[in-house]
Design a protein around this motif. Structure first.
Motif, PDB file in Angstrom:
ATOM      1  N   TYR A  39     -11.762   5.116  -3.744  1.00 24.00           N
ATOM      2  CA  TYR A  39     -11.466   6.641  -3.309  1.00 24.00           C
ATOM      3  C   TYR A  39     -12.844   7.302  -2.399  1.00 24.00           C
ATOM      4  N   GLN A  51     -13.643  10.998  -1.379  1.00 23.89           N
ATOM      5  CA  GLN A  51     -13.593  12.521  -1.774  1.00 23.89           C
ATOM      6  C   GLN A  51     -15.013  13.694  -1.221  1.00 23.89           C
ATOM      7  N   GLN A  94     -12.328  19.152  -1.392  1.00 21.73           N
ATOM      8  CA  GLN A  94     -10.569  17.972  -0.704  1.00 21.73           C
ATOM      9  C   GLN A  94      -9.895  17.326  -1.710  1.00 21.73           C
ATOM     10  N   GLY A  95      -8.801  16.444  -1.663  1.00 18.19           N
ATOM     11  CA  GLY A  95      -8.749  15.625  -2.448  1.00 18.19           C
ATOM     12  C   GLY A  95      -8.732  14.220  -2.172  1.00 18.19           C
ATOM     13  N   LEU A  96      -7.932  13.497  -2.647  1.00 18.26           N
ATOM     14  CA  LEU A  96      -9.022  12.078  -3.244  1.00 18.26           C
ATOM     15  C   LEU A  96      -8.265  10.886  -1.694  1.00 18.26           C
ATOM     16  N   LEU A 146      -7.914   6.951  -0.251  1.00 19.46           N
ATOM     17  CA  LEU A 146      -7.940   5.520   0.015  1.00 19.46           C
ATOM     18  C   LEU A 146      -8.657   5.035   0.248  1.00 19.46           C
ATOM     19  N   LYS A 185      -8.323  -1.013  -1.750  1.00 25.63           N
ATOM     20  CA  LYS A 185      -7.543  -0.902  -3.160  1.00 25.63           C
ATOM     21  C   LYS A 185      -7.997  -2.852  -3.286  1.00 25.63           C
ATOM     22  N   PHE A 187     -15.135   7.468  -5.613  1.00 25.33           N
ATOM     23  CA  PHE A 187     -14.708   7.124  -7.704  1.00 25.33           C
ATOM     24  C   PHE A 187     -14.888   5.904  -6.815  1.00 25.33           C
ATOM     25  N   ASN A 234      -0.332   1.687  -9.722  1.00 27.59           N
ATOM     26  CA  ASN A 234      -0.648   3.181  -9.576  1.00 27.59           C
ATOM     27  C   ASN A 234      -0.493   4.212 -10.609  1.00 27.59           C
ATOM     28  N   LEU A 257      -4.479   5.883 -13.172  1.00 24.36           N
ATOM     29  CA  LEU A 257      -5.131   5.585 -12.772  1.00 24.36           C
ATOM     30  C   LEU A 257      -6.433   6.381 -13.553  1.00 24.36           C
ATOM     31  N   PHE A 290     -10.366   6.732 -13.716  1.00 24.88           N
ATOM     32  CA  PHE A 290     -11.580   7.241 -12.974  1.00 24.88           C
ATOM     33  C   PHE A 290     -12.858   6.848 -13.120  1.00 24.88           C
TER      34      PHE A 290
END
Lengths: 115, 114
Positions: free
Chosen positions: A36, A38, A42-44, A46, A49, A90, A100, A103, A105
């Motif tokens: 991920y 960031q 802010q959020g994460l 993707l 994967k 991350f 999912n 998770l 991290f």
């Protein structure tokens, strides 16, 4: 229990140079692995994967990662760094049914791009 | 759909006060997750819901923390009697409960306890 170790809390590369961010995992069962990104406050998002299909996974923004079971690694690479790649990255692992639910991290790697 | 929405984005509260955060997931997503991220660390799992059922809670979720998802849509996370150690970014994510899907994260609520 599963865990992730990210080697190097800070990585600096020159614009146009190779980006390599390291991630090693520990899991007693076949894992799902994620990267991920960031940006500040802010959020994460993707990037890519691994879900037990192809071991070389291609993601967004030119990033890719290779799952190496023998080395328990899932390093993230990009051939040529751009200024916009500066962010926190991350690595995460999950062993739940769908990959999912929960998770775990790593502590993150801050990537700085030098002009 | 604009993605996962969290409200408020920032909250400053005095120690001992109660706070509540809201998360609106992507509309068709039946799974909803809460994570906590402290400065310089990766996010840590707190809890997750499938529809309105809370399926797992981390040991990090002390008795002062409670999360709900009453109608299987939005969720709230309440912290009672806040402590300075609760200062963190609280992240919400949602996903479908099917294989090979990803969890989409909101922008988070940054809590500062003074």
């Amino acid at each position: 229990a599963q865990s992730v170790t990210q080697l190097g809390s800070h990585v600096s590369v020159s614009e146009g140079a190779l980006v390599l961010l390291r991630c090693n995992y520990s899991s007693s069962v076949p894992p799902y692995l994620f990267w991920y990104v960031q940006y500040p406050n802010q959020g994460l998002q993707l990037l890519l994967k691994y879900t037990s299909a192809a071991t070389l996974v291609k993601g967004i923004n030119g990033f890719e990662a290779e799952f190496k079971k023998s080395e328990t690694s899932f390093h993230l690479t990009k051939p040529s760094a751009h200024m916009s790649d500066a962010a926190e990255y991350f690595c995460a692992v999950s062993v739940a049914n769908f990959g999912n639910e929960k998770l775990t991290f790593g502590t993150g790697t801050r990537l700085t791009i030098i002009p | 759909d604009t993605g996962v929405s969290q409200d408020p984005r920032h909250k400053i509260t005095k120690r001992g006060q109660n706070v509540t955060f809201r998360c609106d997931p992507i509309s068709e997503h039946n799974r909803l997750y809460w994570y906590r991220q402290t400065l310089g660390q990766g996010p840590e799992f707190l809890t997750y819901f499938q529809n309105e059922a809370q399926l797992e809670k981390s040991r990090l979720l002390s008795d002062r923390f409670s999360a709900e998802r009453p109608k299987g849509s939005f969720s709230t996370l309440e912290i009672q009697r806040t402590e300075q150690g609760d200062s963190a970014m609280y992240l919400c994510a949602s996903s479908l409960a099917t294989a090979n899907t990803e969890a989409f994260f909101g922008q988070g609520t940054r809590l500062t306890v003074v």
